[in-house]
Design a protein around this motif. Sequence first.
Motif, PDB file in Angstrom:
ATOM      1  N   ILE A  11       0.903  -1.150   0.000  1.00  0.00           N
ATOM      2  CA  ILE A  11       0.000   0.000   0.000  1.00  0.00           C
ATOM      3  C   ILE A  11       0.944   1.201   0.000  1.00  0.00           C
ATOM      4  CG2 ILE A  11      -1.723   1.255   1.354  1.00  0.00           C
ATOM      5  CD1 ILE A  11      -2.304  -1.741   2.516  1.00  0.00           C
ATOM      6  N   ASP A  12       0.887   2.000  -1.043  1.00  0.00           N
ATOM      7  CA  ASP A  12       1.795   3.147  -1.148  1.00  0.00           C
ATOM      8  C   ASP A  12       1.132   4.387  -0.568  1.00  0.00           C
ATOM      9  OD1 ASP A  12       3.767   1.708  -2.432  1.00  0.00           O
ATOM     10  OD2 ASP A  12       3.164   2.342  -4.443  1.00  0.00           O
ATOM     11  N   LYS A  13       1.834   5.079   0.291  1.00  0.00           N
ATOM     12  CA  LYS A  13       1.347   6.370   0.788  1.00  0.00           C
ATOM     13  C   LYS A  13       2.317   7.433   0.305  1.00  0.00           C
ATOM     14  CE  LYS A  13      -1.253   5.004   4.874  1.00  0.00           C
ATOM     15  NZ  LYS A  13      -2.565   5.530   4.533  1.00  0.00           N
ATOM     16  N   ALA A  35      -2.923   1.348  -4.264  1.00  0.00           N
ATOM     17  CA  ALA A  35      -2.554  -0.075  -4.282  1.00  0.00           C
ATOM     18  C   ALA A  35      -1.304  -0.179  -5.129  1.00  0.00           C
ATOM     19  CB  ALA A  35      -3.679  -0.886  -4.910  1.00  0.00           C
ATOM     20  N   GLY A  36      -0.194  -0.571  -4.509  1.00  0.00           N
ATOM     21  CA  GLY A  36       1.077  -0.578  -5.245  1.00  0.00           C
ATOM     22  C   GLY A  36       1.789  -1.924  -5.206  1.00  0.00           C
ATOM     23  N   GLY A  37       3.065  -1.863  -5.518  1.00  0.00           N
ATOM     24  CA  GLY A  37       3.840  -3.074  -5.771  1.00  0.00           C
ATOM     25  C   GLY A  37       4.036  -3.100  -7.277  1.00  0.00           C
ATOM     26  N   LYS A  38       5.242  -3.465  -7.709  1.00  0.00           N
ATOM     27  CA  LYS A  38       5.590  -3.214  -9.107  1.00  0.00           C
ATOM     28  C   LYS A  38       4.672  -3.894 -10.125  1.00  0.00           C
ATOM     29  CE  LYS A  38      10.330  -1.863  -8.271  1.00  0.00           C
ATOM     30  NZ  LYS A  38      10.013  -0.449  -8.117  1.00  0.00           N
ATOM     31  N   GLY A  39       4.400  -5.188  -9.949  1.00  0.00           N
ATOM     32  CA  GLY A  39       3.554  -5.880 -10.936  1.00  0.00           C
ATOM     33  C   GLY A  39       2.142  -5.332 -10.942  1.00  0.00           C
ATOM     34  N   ILE A  40       1.630  -5.006  -9.771  1.00  0.00           N
ATOM     35  CA  ILE A  40       0.272  -4.448  -9.657  1.00  0.00           C
ATOM     36  C   ILE A  40       0.209  -3.121 -10.416  1.00  0.00           C
ATOM     37  CG2 ILE A  40      -1.329  -3.382  -7.990  1.00  0.00           C
ATOM     38  CD1 ILE A  40      -0.536  -5.731  -6.078  1.00  0.00           C
ATOM     39  N   ASN A  41       1.237  -2.308 -10.256  1.00  0.00           N
ATOM     40  CA  ASN A  41       1.277  -1.038 -11.003  1.00  0.00           C
ATOM     41  C   ASN A  41       1.300  -1.281 -12.504  1.00  0.00           C
ATOM     42  OD1 ASN A  41       1.340   0.381  -8.633  1.00  0.00           O
ATOM     43  ND2 ASN A  41       3.549   0.648  -8.615  1.00  0.00           N
ATOM     44  N   VAL A  42       2.002  -2.319 -12.917  1.00  0.00           N
ATOM     45  CA  VAL A  42       2.050  -2.633 -14.353  1.00  0.00           C
ATOM     46  C   VAL A  42       0.649  -3.025 -14.836  1.00  0.00           C
ATOM     47  CG1 VAL A  42       2.983  -4.223 -16.099  1.00  0.00           C
ATOM     48  CG2 VAL A  42       4.499  -3.263 -14.359  1.00  0.00           C
ATOM     49  N   PHE A  91       6.223   4.235   2.190  1.00  0.00           N
ATOM     50  CA  PHE A  91       6.034   5.685   2.283  1.00  0.00           C
ATOM     51  C   PHE A  91       6.902   6.402   1.262  1.00  0.00           C
ATOM     52  CE2 PHE A  91       5.095   3.701   6.273  1.00  0.00           C
ATOM     53  CZ  PHE A  91       3.887   4.275   6.632  1.00  0.00           C
ATOM     54  N   LYS A  92       6.325   7.379   0.588  1.00  0.00           N
ATOM     55  CA  LYS A  92       7.034   8.110  -0.467  1.00  0.00           C
ATOM     56  C   LYS A  92       6.895   9.604  -0.194  1.00  0.00           C
ATOM     57  CE  LYS A  92       6.778   4.033  -2.508  1.00  0.00           C
ATOM     58  NZ  LYS A  92       7.864   3.185  -2.930  1.00  0.00           N
ATOM     59  N   LEU A  93       8.023  10.290  -0.149  1.00  0.00           N
ATOM     60  CA  LEU A  93       8.012  11.744   0.072  1.00  0.00           C
ATOM     61  C   LEU A  93       8.487  12.439  -1.190  1.00  0.00           C
ATOM     62  CD1 LEU A  93       9.622  12.111   3.580  1.00  0.00           C
ATOM     63  CD2 LEU A  93       7.513  13.203   2.838  1.00  0.00           C
ATOM     64  N   SER A 249       4.574  13.343  -9.233  1.00  0.00           N
ATOM     65  CA  SER A 249       5.086  12.207  -8.464  1.00  0.00           C
ATOM     66  C   SER A 249       5.795  11.245  -9.408  1.00  0.00           C
ATOM     67  CB  SER A 249       3.942  11.494  -7.746  1.00  0.00           C
ATOM     68  OG  SER A 249       4.381  10.206  -7.353  1.00  0.00           O
ATOM     69  N   THR A 250       7.064  10.994  -9.128  1.00  0.00           N
ATOM     70  CA  THR A 250       7.805  10.048  -9.983  1.00  0.00           C
ATOM     71  C   THR A 250       7.613   8.603  -9.504  1.00  0.00           C
ATOM     72  OG1 THR A 250       9.788  10.435  -8.675  1.00  0.00           O
ATOM     73  CG2 THR A 250       9.561  11.727 -10.697  1.00  0.00           C
ATOM     74  N   VAL A 251       6.860   8.415  -8.413  1.00  0.00           N
ATOM     75  CA  VAL A 251       6.594   7.049  -7.947  1.00  0.00           C
ATOM     76  C   VAL A 251       5.747   6.350  -9.012  1.00  0.00           C
ATOM     77  CG1 VAL A 251       5.669   5.597  -6.108  1.00  0.00           C
ATOM     78  CG2 VAL A 251       6.461   7.906  -5.579  1.00  0.00           C
ATOM     79  N   GLY A 252       6.172   5.185  -9.415  1.00  0.00           N
ATOM     80  CA  GLY A 252       5.402   4.424 -10.404  1.00  0.00           C
ATOM     81  C   GLY A 252       5.792   4.733 -11.845  1.00  0.00           C
ATOM     82  N   ALA A 253       6.732   5.670 -12.054  1.00  0.00           N
ATOM     83  CA  ALA A 253       7.137   6.008 -13.429  1.00  0.00           C
ATOM     84  C   ALA A 253       7.818   4.809 -14.090  1.00  0.00           C
ATOM     85  CB  ALA A 253       8.065   7.219 -13.436  1.00  0.00           C
ATOM     86  N   GLY A 254       8.664   4.121 -13.325  1.00  0.00           N
ATOM     87  CA  GLY A 254       9.350   2.942 -13.859  1.00  0.00           C
ATOM     88  C   GLY A 254       8.361   1.842 -14.218  1.00  0.00           C
ATOM     89  N   ASP A 255       7.351   1.667 -13.368  1.00  0.00           N
ATOM     90  CA  ASP A 255       6.351   0.615 -13.636  1.00  0.00           C
ATOM     91  C   ASP A 255       5.494   0.972 -14.846  1.00  0.00           C
ATOM     92  OD1 ASP A 255       7.360  -0.563 -11.387  1.00  0.00           O
ATOM     93  OD2 ASP A 255       5.774   0.166 -10.073  1.00  0.00           O
ATOM     94  N   GLY A 290       0.648  10.611  -6.850  1.00  0.00           N
ATOM     95  CA  GLY A 290       0.782   9.291  -6.212  1.00  0.00           C
ATOM     96  C   GLY A 290       1.441   8.272  -7.131  1.00  0.00           C
ATOM     97  N   THR A 291       1.122   6.990  -6.863  1.00  0.00           N
ATOM     98  CA  THR A 291       1.717   5.897  -7.643  1.00  0.00           C
ATOM     99  C   THR A 291       0.994   5.699  -8.961  1.00  0.00           C
ATOM    100  OG1 THR A 291       2.156   4.796  -5.536  1.00  0.00           O
ATOM    101  CG2 THR A 291       2.345   3.445  -7.479  1.00  0.00           C
ATOM    102  N   ASN A 292      -0.194   6.264  -9.079  1.00  0.00           N
ATOM    103  CA  ASN A 292      -1.095   5.877 -10.174  1.00  0.00           C
ATOM    104  C   ASN A 292      -0.555   6.129 -11.576  1.00  0.00           C
ATOM    105  OD1 ASN A 292      -3.187   4.596  -8.985  1.00  0.00           O
ATOM    106  ND2 ASN A 292      -4.224   6.493  -8.400  1.00  0.00           N
TER     107      ASN A 292
HETATM  108  O1  LIG Z   1       9.269  -4.220  -4.381  1.00  0.00           O
HETATM  109  P1  LIG Z   1      10.064  -2.971  -4.173  1.00  0.00           P
HETATM  110  O2  LIG Z   1      11.375  -2.978  -4.887  1.00  0.00           O
HETATM  111  O3  LIG Z   1      10.189  -2.628  -2.712  1.00  0.00           O
HETATM  112  O4  LIG Z   1       9.266  -1.785  -4.854  1.00  0.00           O
HETATM  113  C1  LIG Z   1       7.924  -1.556  -4.521  1.00  0.00           C
HETATM  114  C2  LIG Z   1       7.580  -0.134  -4.711  1.00  0.00           C
HETATM  115  O5  LIG Z   1       7.859   0.242  -6.035  1.00  0.00           O
HETATM  116  C3  LIG Z   1       6.707   0.795  -6.647  1.00  0.00           C
HETATM  117  O6  LIG Z   1       6.141  -0.245  -7.407  1.00  0.00           O
HETATM  118  C4  LIG Z   1       7.053   1.984  -7.490  1.00  0.00           C
HETATM  119  O7  LIG Z   1       8.095   1.607  -8.390  1.00  0.00           O
HETATM  120  P2  LIG Z   1       8.673   2.606  -9.471  1.00  0.00           P
HETATM  121  O8  LIG Z   1       8.652   3.987  -8.899  1.00  0.00           O
HETATM  122  O9  LIG Z   1      10.046   2.060  -9.753  1.00  0.00           O
HETATM  123  O10 LIG Z   1       7.792   2.483 -10.675  1.00  0.00           O
HETATM  124  C5  LIG Z   1       5.762   1.153  -5.524  1.00  0.00           C
HETATM  125  O11 LIG Z   1       4.419   1.030  -5.868  1.00  0.00           O
HETATM  126  C6  LIG Z   1       6.138   0.172  -4.439  1.00  0.00           C
HETATM  127  O12 LIG Z   1       5.972   0.744  -3.198  1.00  0.00           O
END
Ligand SMILES: O=P(O)(O)OC[C@H]1O[C@](O)(COP(=O)(O)O)[C@@H](O)[C@@H]1O
Length: 308
Positions: A11-13, A35-42, A91-93, A249-255, A290-292
């Motif tokens: 769970i990404d905050k 709702a995060g985690g790399k595959g879920i984001n994909v 947690f993401k700042l 937010s650059t969180v999730g950009a890689g995914d 956010g991660t979206n």
């Molecule tokens: O499994 P890891 O390496 O801890 O990464 C999980 C985190 O990476 C993310 O998938 C985001 O990844 P990116 O910013 O690389 O796209 C988040 O949703 C999650 O919190």
Amino acid sequence: MIITVTMNPAIDKTVEVDHFCPGKLNRIGYPVTDAGGKGINVSKALKKLGETSIATGFLGKAGSDIILDVLSAEQIQTDFISCEGITRTNFKLMELDGTLTELNEPGMTVAREKVEELLEKIEQYATKDVWFVLSGSIPEGVDVDIYARIITKVHQKGAKVFVDADGRALIEAIKAVPDMIKPNEAELAEYFGIRRELSQEEILQLTKRLSDIGIETVVVSQGSRGAVFADAGEEKLVYQNALAVEVHSTVGAGDAMAAALVYAKEKKLPMQKMVQLAMAVSAGAVVTAGTNPPDRETIEAILQKFYG
Ligand SMILES: O=P(O)(O)OC[C@H]1O[C@](O)(COP(=O)(O)O)[C@@H](O)[C@@H]1O
Ligand SMILES: Nc1ncnc2c1ncn2[C@@H]1O[C@H](COP(=O)(O)OP(=O)(O)O)[C@@H](O)[C@H]1O
């Protein structure tokens, strides 16, 4: 068909702050919860691209409802294995100047029999028309060579594999020669045992070295500096500047980039289209809070603006 495997969902905050002061009291606003985690984001980004996928992996019982509710609302098919323990919170700042500080929990411990259950499930999905996305960290209880084992197993059935991992998991996965990888700059340096910033020339050389191992597509993402693409079908490496967009937010950009790459491969798009889509979808994720992942309109607008 695309199957995303997330061994360690989260769970990404994400919270936006003007300037983060370490060692001081930092008062924050309300975080964006995703709702995060790399595959879920994909899987979520693929949905925005109009592509279906099945999201599998492990989910800690406590907190799993948050993730499953989001995926169900987005009409993404799920097939997770439920484990004792808590789905982690990361947690993401995000600071105004684009600096991202991430605090990722280790996640639940997975029981041995659950690992075997997942391997069986994955093997059942494996056919020659399937792309597997193996993304993110490996939780406690799971051997660090799990991605390598999966690659070997599903290759025997003709399936293709994309891997996005770091550290030992990436080292082991590369030994099994996946079909596509997307390390970022830091992961690339770590893979080659280099403990300093890489020059652009070195990034190009190391990308080529990974490609020479036999990995069909190697993409090295460089955050706000763009990305390098190597594809077996092409002689030259392609470097692309990051698209100039407003950073939220650059969180999730890689995914998001990973989703675009797998989408392009699944649809057998030419390399130029793959590069453009990867740059546009990842830039779209940066614009989105956010991660979206970005929505379809944002992706179309960016493609139109930068590639006409
Ligand atoms: O499994 P890891 O390496 O801890 O990464 C999980 C985190 O990476 C993310 O998938 C985001 O990844 P990116 O910013 O690389 O796209 C988040 O949703 C999650 O919190
Ligand atoms: N500040 C930014 N501006 C524009 N695009 C960006 C920015 N940060 C990331 N991106 C895009 O997202 C891609 C993936 O970002 P990166 O940070 O390298 O991935 P990861 O999240 O896996 O570390 C980059 O290659 C780029 O296309």
